[in-house]
Design a protein around this motif. Structure first.
Motif, PDB file in Angstrom:
ATOM      1  N   LEU A 246       0.920  -1.390  -0.085  1.00 51.95           N
ATOM      2  CA  LEU A 246       0.018  -0.093  -0.080  1.00 51.95           C
ATOM      3  C   LEU A 246       0.908   1.257   0.011  1.00 51.95           C
ATOM      4  O   LEU A 246       1.803   1.274   0.652  1.00 51.95           O
ATOM      5  N   ASP A 247       0.728   2.027  -0.942  1.00 53.35           N
ATOM      6  CA  ASP A 247       1.583   3.156  -0.888  1.00 53.35           C
ATOM      7  C   ASP A 247       0.829   4.532  -0.933  1.00 53.35           C
ATOM      8  O   ASP A 247       0.043   4.914  -1.736  1.00 53.35           O
ATOM      9  N   PHE A 248       1.015   5.173   0.283  1.00 56.49           N
ATOM     10  CA  PHE A 248       0.353   6.359   0.529  1.00 56.49           C
ATOM     11  C   PHE A 248       1.299   7.539   0.409  1.00 56.49           C
ATOM     12  O   PHE A 248       2.069   8.057   1.263  1.00 56.49           O
ATOM     13  N   ASN A 249       1.080   8.057  -0.945  1.00 52.22           N
ATOM     14  CA  ASN A 249       2.221   9.129  -1.369  1.00 52.22           C
ATOM     15  C   ASN A 249       1.363  10.422  -1.564  1.00 52.22           C
ATOM     16  O   ASN A 249       0.807  10.655  -2.648  1.00 52.22           O
ATOM     17  N   HIS A 250       1.866  11.119  -0.682  1.00 52.64           N
ATOM     18  CA  HIS A 250       1.368  12.456  -0.705  1.00 52.64           C
ATOM     19  C   HIS A 250       2.612  13.545  -0.760  1.00 52.64           C
ATOM     20  O   HIS A 250       2.584  14.617  -0.320  1.00 52.64           O
ATOM     21  N   ALA A 251       3.864  12.890  -1.233  1.00 51.42           N
ATOM     22  CA  ALA A 251       5.227  13.800  -1.017  1.00 51.42           C
ATOM     23  C   ALA A 251       5.126  14.981  -1.983  1.00 51.42           C
ATOM     24  O   ALA A 251       5.710  15.875  -1.806  1.00 51.42           O
ATOM     25  N   GLY A 252       4.745  14.777  -3.258  1.00 47.70           N
ATOM     26  CA  GLY A 252       4.740  15.642  -4.353  1.00 47.70           C
ATOM     27  C   GLY A 252       6.383  15.489  -4.727  1.00 47.70           C
ATOM     28  O   GLY A 252       6.947  14.738  -4.228  1.00 47.70           O
ATOM     29  N   GLU A 253       6.641  16.222  -5.910  1.00 48.98           N
ATOM     30  CA  GLU A 253       7.898  16.384  -6.474  1.00 48.98           C
ATOM     31  C   GLU A 253       8.771  17.341  -5.721  1.00 48.98           C
ATOM     32  O   GLU A 253       8.452  18.664  -5.709  1.00 48.98           O
ATOM     33  N   THR A 254       9.758  16.859  -4.824  1.00 48.96           N
ATOM     34  CA  THR A 254      10.567  18.012  -4.239  1.00 48.96           C
ATOM     35  C   THR A 254      11.919  18.120  -5.034  1.00 48.96           C
ATOM     36  O   THR A 254      12.663  19.071  -4.877  1.00 48.96           O
ATOM     37  N   GLY A 255      12.495  16.909  -5.511  1.00 46.17           N
ATOM     38  CA  GLY A 255      13.684  16.688  -6.208  1.00 46.17           C
ATOM     39  C   GLY A 255      14.690  15.992  -5.074  1.00 46.17           C
ATOM     40  O   GLY A 255      15.964  15.900  -5.408  1.00 46.17           O
ATOM     41  N   ALA A 256      14.389  16.429  -3.844  1.00 50.99           N
ATOM     42  CA  ALA A 256      15.362  15.770  -2.989  1.00 50.99           C
ATOM     43  C   ALA A 256      15.406  14.318  -2.687  1.00 50.99           C
ATOM     44  O   ALA A 256      14.023  13.844  -2.566  1.00 50.99           O
ATOM     45  N   THR A 257      16.536  13.642  -2.240  1.00 50.77           N
ATOM     46  CA  THR A 257      16.307  12.165  -1.990  1.00 50.77           C
ATOM     47  C   THR A 257      15.969  12.125  -0.477  1.00 50.77           C
ATOM     48  O   THR A 257      16.733  12.709   0.405  1.00 50.77           O
ATOM     49  N   PRO A 258      14.886  11.294  -0.530  1.00 49.82           N
ATOM     50  CA  PRO A 258      14.397  11.360   1.135  1.00 49.82           C
ATOM     51  C   PRO A 258      15.298  10.449   2.074  1.00 49.82           C
ATOM     52  O   PRO A 258      15.876   9.399   1.214  1.00 49.82           O
ATOM     53  N   PHE A 259      15.247  10.473   3.153  1.00 50.40           N
ATOM     54  CA  PHE A 259      16.045   9.866   4.402  1.00 50.40           C
ATOM     55  C   PHE A 259      14.988   8.856   4.403  1.00 50.40           C
ATOM     56  O   PHE A 259      13.739   9.069   5.057  1.00 50.40           O
ATOM     57  N   ILE A 260      15.291   7.431   4.548  1.00 50.73           N
ATOM     58  CA  ILE A 260      14.268   6.624   4.732  1.00 50.73           C
ATOM     59  C   ILE A 260      14.244   5.849   6.132  1.00 50.73           C
ATOM     60  O   ILE A 260      15.258   5.520   6.719  1.00 50.73           O
ATOM     61  N   VAL A 261      13.120   5.860   6.651  1.00 50.47           N
ATOM     62  CA  VAL A 261      12.958   5.376   7.952  1.00 50.47           C
ATOM     63  C   VAL A 261      11.860   4.135   7.848  1.00 50.47           C
ATOM     64  O   VAL A 261      11.016   4.172   7.264  1.00 50.47           O
ATOM     65  N   ALA A 262      12.171   3.103   8.361  1.00 49.33           N
ATOM     66  CA  ALA A 262      11.617   1.965   8.231  1.00 49.33           C
ATOM     67  C   ALA A 262      10.866   1.214   9.701  1.00 49.33           C
ATOM     68  O   ALA A 262      12.135   1.168  10.777  1.00 49.33           O
ATOM     69  N   TYR A 263      10.125   0.475   9.733  1.00 45.15           N
ATOM     70  CA  TYR A 263       9.625  -0.290  10.943  1.00 45.15           C
ATOM     71  C   TYR A 263       9.188  -1.454  10.715  1.00 45.15           C
ATOM     72  O   TYR A 263       8.524  -1.758   9.403  1.00 45.15           O
ATOM     73  N   GLY A 264       9.311  -2.513  11.402  1.00 43.20           N
ATOM     74  CA  GLY A 264       8.904  -3.928  11.229  1.00 43.20           C
ATOM     75  C   GLY A 264       8.097  -4.431  12.391  1.00 43.20           C
ATOM     76  O   GLY A 264       8.525  -4.522  13.692  1.00 43.20           O
ATOM     77  N   ILE A 265       6.538  -4.405  12.182  1.00 44.79           N
ATOM     78  CA  ILE A 265       5.600  -4.611  13.574  1.00 44.79           C
ATOM     79  C   ILE A 265       4.792  -5.779  13.276  1.00 44.79           C
ATOM     80  O   ILE A 265       4.205  -6.024  12.200  1.00 44.79           O
ATOM     81  N   ASP A 266       3.960  -5.954  14.250  1.00 47.93           N
ATOM     82  CA  ASP A 266       2.915  -6.755  14.309  1.00 47.93           C
ATOM     83  C   ASP A 266       1.652  -5.679  14.760  1.00 47.93           C
ATOM     84  O   ASP A 266       1.876  -4.734  14.871  1.00 47.93           O
ATOM     85  N   LYS A 267       0.457  -6.382  14.772  1.00 51.72           N
ATOM     86  CA  LYS A 267      -0.707  -5.442  14.804  1.00 51.72           C
ATOM     87  C   LYS A 267      -0.740  -4.927  16.372  1.00 51.72           C
ATOM     88  O   LYS A 267      -1.180  -3.655  16.284  1.00 51.72           O
ATOM     89  N   ASN A 268       0.109  -5.394  17.244  1.00 54.28           N
ATOM     90  CA  ASN A 268      -0.014  -4.782  18.638  1.00 54.28           C
ATOM     91  C   ASN A 268       0.718  -3.141  18.506  1.00 54.28           C
ATOM     92  O   ASN A 268       0.639  -2.699  19.406  1.00 54.28           O
ATOM     93  N   PHE A 269       1.547  -3.005  17.428  1.00 52.36           N
ATOM     94  CA  PHE A 269       2.431  -1.755  17.455  1.00 52.36           C
ATOM     95  C   PHE A 269       2.004  -0.962  16.097  1.00 52.36           C
ATOM     96  O   PHE A 269       2.849  -0.002  16.211  1.00 52.36           O
TER      97      PHE A 269
END
Length: 337
Positions: A16-39
């Motif tokens: 599911l890709d919720f992309n509302h970033a628009g075109e900024t031209g900047a390379t984004p810094f990626i933050v990732a999470y790995g979770i089950d439903k409790n989190f």
């Protein structure tokens, strides 16, 4: 040569890709999470807290989970829209992970961080992995700007002091841990070097080895410490300041969180999204909640006997005596059942 244990086609069911970033031209810094439903609740607020504290930084968030409801879909989409950012949710097939060791405190979801590292091989240079019980209250520009040396596979934060490191070094038969044992809830991963060293491959193989499993108590955290000795950069504790809200029950609890703290890591069974966790240390989480689509979502009530017991203790600490008595009665009822 790059080595991955997990292929997207084998472990990712849908995206599911919720992309509302628009075109900024900047390379984004990626933050990732790995979770089950409790989190999922905590994860949403964690993302909001980072966005709130870093309004000028180009960011992109990736959530790897095996459960995502329609309500979750609506709130995460609204969060991405509110902050003009991108949140990508990958639904995981975790049947293979359930064959690996687990405990009451660490479920199969702890292994999602290996899927994350392998997913980004060839797609990103570095990714910040965070546990979902982390709230941000400061700038992470320093992490976005960090440049790894050739032999560094991850930037980490030490856990405990030298006495703990020495115990881990002995019990894990890894002498190098005397110089520092890290908490795996914060991992700034050098993706190319992780893949080159085959960290995911080696870690999963170790977790399937009875001789290794007999030594470890902290599952993949122990294994990662064994594999990454001499290959990490230790960064300031402000990026993973650990505090258990249950420490509030102690008479002489020392709260290490201060104005310099960037990430507050709420370790332990009581989380800031629990209704009995109303302490000053929860402020960063609660403030981010008020600035997110979860502002109208109630804090979570106790859901099992253990939580009712802790809730009762905290209510007495907060001088909410009637709630404390009710909590203990409910706890005993759960125990009888």
């Amino acid at each position: 040569m790059s080595q991955q244990y997990f292929n997207d086609s084998d472990v990712i069911n849908s995206v599911l890709d919720f992309n509302h970033a628009g075109e900024t031209g900047a390379t984004p810094f990626i933050v990732a999470y790995g979770i089950d439903k409790n989190f999922l609740y905590g994860c949403g607020i964690s993302i909001a807290s980072i966005l709130l504290a870093n309004p000028s930084l180009a960011l992109e968030f990736h959530v790897f989970t095996d459960f995502f409801s329609e309500d979750d879909r609506a709130r995460f989409d609204a969060l991405a829209k509110q902050y003009s950012t991108r949140i990508v949710v990958s639904l995981i097939d975790c049947e293979k992970l359930k064959l690996l060791p687990s405990t009451k405190n660490w479920t199969y979801a702890t292994y999602f961080r290996f899927i994350i590292a392998d997913h980004f091989a060839g797609k990103a240079d570095k990714v910040l992995y965070l546990d979902a019980d982390i709230a941000c209250q400061g700038s992470i520009q320093e992490l976005a700007d960090l440049q790894f040396s050739e032999n560094e596979i991850a930037a980490v934060v030490v856990e405990g002091e030298s006495a703990w490191w020495q115990k881990r070094a002995v019990s894990l038969d890894t002498p190098g841990l005397e110089k520092g044992y890290f908490n795996a809830g914060f991992l700034l991963i050098n993706i190319p070097q992780w893949a080159k060293a085959g960290i995911s491959v080696n870690a999963i193989n170790m977790l399937r080895d009875p001789a290794v499993v007999s030594k470890i108590t902290h599952l993949d955290q122990d294994v990662l410490n064994m594999l990454l000795v001499g290959k990490t950069r230790f960064v300031d504790k402000k990026f993973n300041t650990q505090f258990s809200i249950n420490y509030e029950l102690k008479a002489q609890a020392v709260n290490p969180v201060n104005d310099a703290t960037v990430f507050i890591h709420y370790i332990g069974p009581t989380k800031p999204w629990h209704v009995w966790a109303t302490y000053p240390v929860s402020r960063a989480f609660l403030n981010a909640r008020q600035h997110s689509p979860w502002r109208d979502a109630a804090l979570l009530s106790p859901g099992n006997a253990n939580q009712w017991r802790y809730a009762a203790k905290h209510y007495f600490k907060q001088k909410k005596y009637l709630a404390g008595v009710a909590g203990y009665l409910t706890y005993f009822m759960h125990k009888v059942k």
